[in-house]
Design an enzyme around this catalytic site. Structure first.
Site, PDB file in Angstrom:
ATOM      1  N   LYS A 167       0.858  -1.197   0.000  1.00 32.55           N
ATOM      2  CA  LYS A 167       0.000   0.000   0.000  1.00 32.55           C
ATOM      3  C   LYS A 167       0.888   1.240   0.000  1.00 32.55           C
ATOM      4  CE  LYS A 167      -3.755   0.405   2.588  1.00 32.55           C
ATOM      5  NZ  LYS A 167      -4.435   0.458   3.907  1.00 32.55           N
TER       6      LYS A 167
HETATM    7  O1  G3P Z   1      -7.629   1.541   5.105  1.00 34.27           O
HETATM    8  C1  G3P Z   1      -7.653   2.931   5.298  1.00 34.27           C
HETATM    9  C2  G3P Z   1      -8.381   3.246   6.509  1.00 34.27           C
HETATM   10  O2  G3P Z   1      -7.844   2.467   7.565  1.00 34.27           O
HETATM   11  C3  G3P Z   1      -8.484   4.652   6.955  1.00 34.27           C
HETATM   12  O3  G3P Z   1      -9.566   4.599   7.772  1.00 34.27           O
HETATM   13  O4  G3P Z   1     -10.808   4.791   9.781  1.00 34.27           O
HETATM   14  O5  G3P Z   1      -8.503   5.718   9.710  1.00 34.27           O
HETATM   15  O6  G3P Z   1     -10.346   6.823   8.434  1.00 34.27           O
HETATM   16  P1  G3P Z   1      -9.812   5.557   8.989  1.00 34.27           P
END
Ligand code: G3P
Length: 234
Positions: A88
């Site tokens: 990633k």
């Molecule tokens: O995979 C990307 C994700 O983990 C970001 O999510 O919940 O940190 O906004 P968040």
């Protein structure tokens, strides 16, 4: 093919999710790993990879901030964990050239930290296999993630791209279903989202009402299996 992935590095959650739900992969990032505390990161990622087996994908994010360091870090990740890992990489000024270089080497790349249609277009042109779009974070910034998903999807379809939109960053079920309806091919979610989807009170109310109706005629605790295994009472 549509996909649902788990966005966690927690072993208990991954074990539970892989056993119970139709999950095709696990995604992580440095913030998700942080939640696990001061763990041996490679030991944890190797454990997750083992749980995923050959049929599910594992997505591991680089932390470096310069292009060459991202490329070196990606190579290191692949050496440590295997060449089938999806690396990633944020679609940033430093990340995009790294995505381009790694895709040209044959590395599987998940482009991430996507907030705009233009980032998605760039990731698609660079050949990223997955394009991870931050739905909730976009809404927090007054960007409509579903317009962005549909615009990127139109672009990818127009160029016959094999890149798949993987929606990420969710706080509720509606965001997930809208992402799919807008053209996402996958979503990576926390276990809380799936539990919330299955925990809707109306579902259990319906199941309990069905059981009560069967009990009313056939006796408390009866099932079709129990009834089928015993002679019908006179
Ligand atoms: O995979 C990307 C994700 O983990 C970001 O999510 O919940 O940190 O906004 P968040």
């Amino acid at each position: 093919m549509y996909e649902l992935m788990l966005d966690t590095a927690n072993i208990n959650e991954i074990r539970e999710g892989l056993a119970a739900w139709p999950i095709s992969g696990v995604t992580t990032n440095p913030s998700i790993l942080r939640k696990e505390g001061n763990i041996d990161v490679y030991a944890r990622l190797a454990e997750i990879k083992k749980l995923c087996g050959n049929q599910r994908s594992l997505h591991v994010q680089t932390v470096s901030t310069t292009t060459q360091e991202i490329i070196d870090e990606a190579h290191f990740i692949l050496d440590k964990l295997g060449s089938d890992i999806y690396v990633k990489i944020p679609v940033s000024a430093a990340g995009l050239p790294a995505i381009k270089a790694l895709v040209n080497e044959g590395v599987k790349v998940t482009a991430t930290a996507i907030y705009t249609t233009m980032q998605g277009i760039l990731a698609g042109l660079a050949g990223a296999e997955y394009i991870a779009i931050y739905v909730n974070r976009m809404e927090n910034n007054c960007i409509d993630p579903f317009v962005v998903i549909s615009e990127i999807r139109s672009f990818l379809d127009g160029m016959n791209s094999r890149s798949k939109i993987l929606a990420a960053s969710f706080r509720n079920i509606s965001q997930v279903t809208s992402a799919f309806a807008s053209g996402a091919k996958g979503a990576t979610v926390g276990v809380d989202i799936i539990k919330a989807a299955l925990g809707m009170p109306s579902i259990n109310a319906a199941v309990e009402a069905f059981a009560r109706d069967f009990d009313a005629i056939h006796g408390a605790g009866q099932t079709l299996k129990k009834r089928g295994s015993a002679p019908h009472p006179a």
